[in-house]
Enzyme design. Sequence first.
Site, PDB file in Angstrom:
ATOM      1  CG  ASP A 191      -1.566   1.256   1.133  1.00 30.12           C
ATOM      2  OD1 ASP A 191      -2.491   1.296   0.412  1.00 30.12           O
ATOM      3  OD2 ASP A 191      -1.957   2.535   2.398  1.00 30.12           O
ATOM      4  CD  GLU A 275      -5.631   0.664  -3.818  1.00 30.95           C
ATOM      5  OE1 GLU A 275      -6.684   1.610  -3.931  1.00 30.95           O
ATOM      6  OE2 GLU A 275      -4.568   1.434  -3.157  1.00 30.95           O
ATOM      7  CG  ASP A 356      -1.061   3.071   5.631  1.00 34.13           C
ATOM      8  OD1 ASP A 356      -2.118   3.958   4.918  1.00 34.13           O
ATOM      9  OD2 ASP A 356      -0.365   4.333   6.094  1.00 34.13           O
TER      10      ASP A 356
END
Length: 418
Positions: A191, A275, A356
């Site tokens: 992340d 992501e 996170d």
Amino acid sequence: MHLRYSFRIYPTAGQRASLERTFGCARVVYNDALAARKDARKGGLPYPKSTDLQKLVITAAKKTAERAWLASVGVDPLIQSLRDLDVAYRNFFDSVSGKRAGRPVGLPRFKSRKDSRQSLRFTRNGFRIRGNGKLNLAKIGDVRVNWSRALPAEPSSVTVVLDAAGRFHASFVVDVEPEHLPEAAAEIGIDLGLTTYAVLSTGEVIDNPRFLRKAEKKLKAAQRRLSRKAKGSENRAKARRKVARAHAEVADARMDWMHKQTTRLIGENQAVYLEDLNVRGLARGPLAKSVHDAGWATFRRLLEEKAARYGRTVHVVHRAFPSSQLCSQCGHRDGPKPLHMREWSCTACGVLHDRDLNAARNILAAGQADRLNAPGGPASPGVAIPRRARPVERGTHRNASGTGRKPHAAGAAGIPAP
């Protein structure tokens, strides 16, 4: 697999003058060829071929009084300049027809002598590496090279680059075989963020180095000195180079840090899941400077290139996936949360999550699930794999851009890890 190795070179004063003259000749040839094609289009004439342009703007131009100085430089960089123009037109046509994914590509534009970056390319006939380690360039001479490492193979071409800071670099292209590392058991989800650069699904936190923010005071002082200089003066040119060198130091430090981090992540893990962030949109907001300083797109590109080289997998989860809203324990979707909320408790199971770390674990789970249904993977449990999956995967069932086009495997070009 093509890789690019870049080294600092130190030409003498005479060699610098020869290189600058060659930069100018290659730029003139490019602009003349572009003008000839634009004139042909306006006149309704057939599209000029590369061979015809070469005869017109190089061979015939050398015999004229206006372009006689083209004979003072090597012909190889001039021909490569025409090939660069062909590539620019091909990219434009492929973009218009839909063959080229990504942002739209416009028509080629004329080059300016005031561009901060100048480059020219030599093929095998225009350069060679001497036994003493010097780089011999046609009609320029033997140039001293700062060899930080040995080339793994014979280079097929070299590009000489003059950057805005006044530094010369030689960028070699070599063709090597992929070096697949021993298979690793670990897989991680990442992340990315600004407060901390990255949080891994294992719980590891990578701090944000903030290279631009740390050098901001020095950059502002150099920029103020530049603004006080008279336009067109030699002192202003010197101040501009100092500003460019300050920015180059920041960029070099950031790239060195990214190479070390991506090399470690690829070496320790068989698969890395990320992501798909909307970097372009975030770079237009109030956090634009911090987003540019983070360099997420470069970080992702380096991961993909090294994964293709070393036999690893990089998978990108679609940006619509709600990684910060799902509970990584029970899967309950708890809704959107403001950015200042760094911890939250799941309303279904009551587990306390770090925002996170929870997102990284969700990205890992989503990426592993997507890979099972990716092209080349099994359609359902127990079904044999019909063909081998690509080493680098981009996007999920919908690709990373969300346009419906098929995802493209990332290339492996680029400066390899040290």
